[in-house]
Enzyme design. Structure first.
Site, PDB file in Angstrom:
ATOM      1  N   TRP A  87      -2.966  -5.965  -5.486  1.00 13.06           N
ATOM      2  CA  TRP A  87      -3.222  -5.189  -4.260  1.00 13.06           C
ATOM      3  C   TRP A  87      -3.642  -3.769  -4.603  1.00 13.06           C
ATOM      4  O   TRP A  87      -4.543  -3.206  -3.978  1.00 13.06           O
ATOM      5  CB  TRP A  87      -2.002  -5.202  -3.336  1.00 13.06           C
ATOM      6  N   ASP A 130       1.367   1.823   0.049  1.00  9.51           N
ATOM      7  CA  ASP A 130       1.220   0.524   0.710  1.00  9.51           C
ATOM      8  C   ASP A 130       2.607  -0.110   0.703  1.00  9.51           C
ATOM      9  O   ASP A 130       3.132  -0.444  -0.357  1.00  9.51           O
ATOM     10  CB  ASP A 130       0.220  -0.331  -0.086  1.00  9.51           C
ATOM     11  N   LYS A 170       4.618  -9.660   6.832  1.00  3.58           N
ATOM     12  CA  LYS A 170       5.707  -9.915   5.885  1.00  3.58           C
ATOM     13  C   LYS A 170       7.071  -9.594   6.489  1.00  3.58           C
ATOM     14  O   LYS A 170       7.969 -10.404   6.421  1.00  3.58           O
ATOM     15  CB  LYS A 170       5.491  -9.135   4.592  1.00  3.58           C
TER      16      LYS A 170
HETATM   17  C1  LIG Z   1      -0.141  -8.918   1.846  1.00  2.00           C
HETATM   18  C2  LIG Z   1      -0.436  -7.604   1.263  1.00  2.00           C
HETATM   19  C3  LIG Z   1      -1.646  -6.939   1.476  1.00  2.00           C
HETATM   20  C4  LIG Z   1      -2.819  -7.548   2.212  1.00  2.00           C
HETATM   21  O1  LIG Z   1      -2.578  -7.697   3.538  1.00  2.00           O
HETATM   22  P1  LIG Z   1      -3.676  -8.353   4.509  1.00  2.00           P
HETATM   23  O2  LIG Z   1      -3.037  -8.095   5.836  1.00  2.00           O
HETATM   24  O3  LIG Z   1      -3.787  -9.795   4.158  1.00  2.00           O
HETATM   25  O4  LIG Z   1      -4.950  -7.616   4.341  1.00  2.00           O
HETATM   26  C5  LIG Z   1      -1.795  -5.670   0.947  1.00  2.00           C
HETATM   27  N1  LIG Z   1      -0.829  -5.102   0.232  1.00  2.00           N
HETATM   28  C6  LIG Z   1       0.349  -5.717  -0.004  1.00  2.00           C
HETATM   29  C7  LIG Z   1       1.400  -5.022  -0.801  1.00  2.00           C
HETATM   30  C8  LIG Z   1       0.580  -6.985   0.501  1.00  2.00           C
HETATM   31  O5  LIG Z   1       1.742  -7.608   0.266  1.00  2.00           O
END
Ligand SMILES: *Cc1c(COP(=O)(O)O)cnc(C)c1O
Length: 361
Positions: free
Chosen positions: A103, A173, A197
């Site tokens: 990511w 993030d 999540k």
């Molecule tokens: C799942 C995830 C993403 C991507 O998310 P999307 O909504 O599928 O674009 C980005 N960063 C982290 C840490 C993630 O777990």
């Protein structure tokens, strides 16, 4: 009702049953409204109160100070990979990134389209099984921001000690760790998280930004990708993901009923230690992450052979422990234990792992 499984998916992932049931009760008629939230105008008083309450609850749960704006946007975590540089890489046109997994790598690749990206550190050399050590001489005091992925969903690592970036705004993030542990918002210029999540169904992205960072987007930034536009319009510049915002609000209420983020953090620490203690004691299973950097949310582990991995995943699934297969890029297993995963889910998984070890030694 059909029997529910223990879903260890990395995302979309488990949601609290009582929240799903409340949404079910309110699906056709939201109380005293005669219509579903899905059918409401986003400009209606009713929806505005749903939005305002969700924002207020998140502010309370995360102790977000008044000088931060909270926005509920679309496009998932991945759209933030572009929005962050488009809006923040605006003074010296450069930023620092730490690469702790796929990511962070994707975020850095996207940022390169808009300016200079300095990779301060990476743990690629050990397949991202740790948070890399930072050499402060590699940090650029002129960077427009310093970017980290707080919890690395794929590799199961987690930043415990935040880097000291001085006057450079820290951007995080936290897609896979929001509301799972207490965090000091004031250490950050910007935080974001996709909902699927820990917060609700896919389709909403929460962005929390310090007000002084608003208003300097690059000239060619599409309107829909400008934080200042969404902040000025209180997430109502266009039609926001109304149902997702409503659902996330139900999850915020649930978090409050559990005692807030601090209480959930205790439970999450307990769940994670059940699994990690077993892995550390096992002579068959092995955790893949350096212990000090282990994530509370995503725990990757392996057996000695691919055959045993496949056998374990198959037997686990038959018993109702699903989505334990590791990410396609690393194989093995990964158990994701977000807020909605009950303690019994992890207890029963560990009991099964013990039994599997006895039978396959
Ligand atoms: C799942 C995830 C993403 C991507 O998310 P999307 O909504 O599928 O674009 C980005 N960063 C982290 C840490 C993630 O777990």
């Amino acid at each position: 009702m059909e029997k529910r499984v223990f879903n260890f998916s990395a995302g979309p992932s488990m949601l609290p049953v009582e929240v799903l049931e409340q949404a079910q009760r309110e699906l056709v008629c939201y109380p005293s409204c005669g219509m579903s939230v899905m059918e409401m105008s986003h400009r209606s008083k009713m929806f505005e109160s749903i939005l305002a309450k969700a924002k207020a609850d998140l502010k309370e749960l995360m102790h977000i100070p008044d000088n931060y704006k909270i926005m509920f946007l679309q496009g998932g975590g991945s759209t933030q990979f572009a929005m962050v540089p488009l809006n923040l890489m605006n003074k010296n046109n450069k930023a620092d990134y730490v690469i702790t997994g796929q990511w962070a790598k994707k975020a850095a690749e996207e940022a390169k389209k808009y300016g200079q990206v300095n990779i301060v550190a990476t743990s690629a050399d050990t397949t991202f099984n740790r948070i890399p050590e930072l050499d402060s001489s590699k940090m650029d005091p002129e960077a427009d921001y310093f970017y980290i992925t707080l919890n690395n969903t794929v590799y199961g690592t987690h930043w415990t000690n935040l880097p000291d970036t001085g006057n450079v705004p820290l951007v995080g993030d936290m897609s896979s760790s929001i509301l799972s542990e207490e965090i000091d918002i004031t250490k950050f210029g910007l935080l974001y998280a996709g909902a699927q999540k820990n917060l609700g169904p896919a389709g909403v992205t929460v962005v929390i930004i310090r007000e002084d960072l608003l208003g300097n987007a690059m000239d060619f930034t599409p309107t829909m990708l400008r934080y200042d536009i969404h902040a000025e319009n209180d997430s109502l510049y266009n039609t926001p993901p109304t149902y997702g915002i409503y659902f996330m609000g139900l999850v915020f209420d649930w978090v409050k009923r559990q005692g807030g983020v601090a209480a959930l953090q205790k439970i999450n620490e307990h769940k994670a230690s059940l699994l990690y203690d077993f892995l550390d004691a096992s002579s068959l299973f092995r955790g893949t992450v350096v212990p000090k950097d282990r994530s509370l949310m995503n725990a990757p582990f392996v057996l000695p052979t691919d055959e045993l991995n496949a056998k374990f995943i198959k037997e686990a699934e038959a018993l109702g422990f699903v989505n334990l297969k590791g990410h396609r890029t690393i194989g093995g297993m990964r158990a994701s234990m977000y807020n909605a995963m009950p303690v019994e889910g992890v207890e029963q998984l560990v009991a099964f792992m013990k039994k599997f070890e006895m039978e396959n030694k």
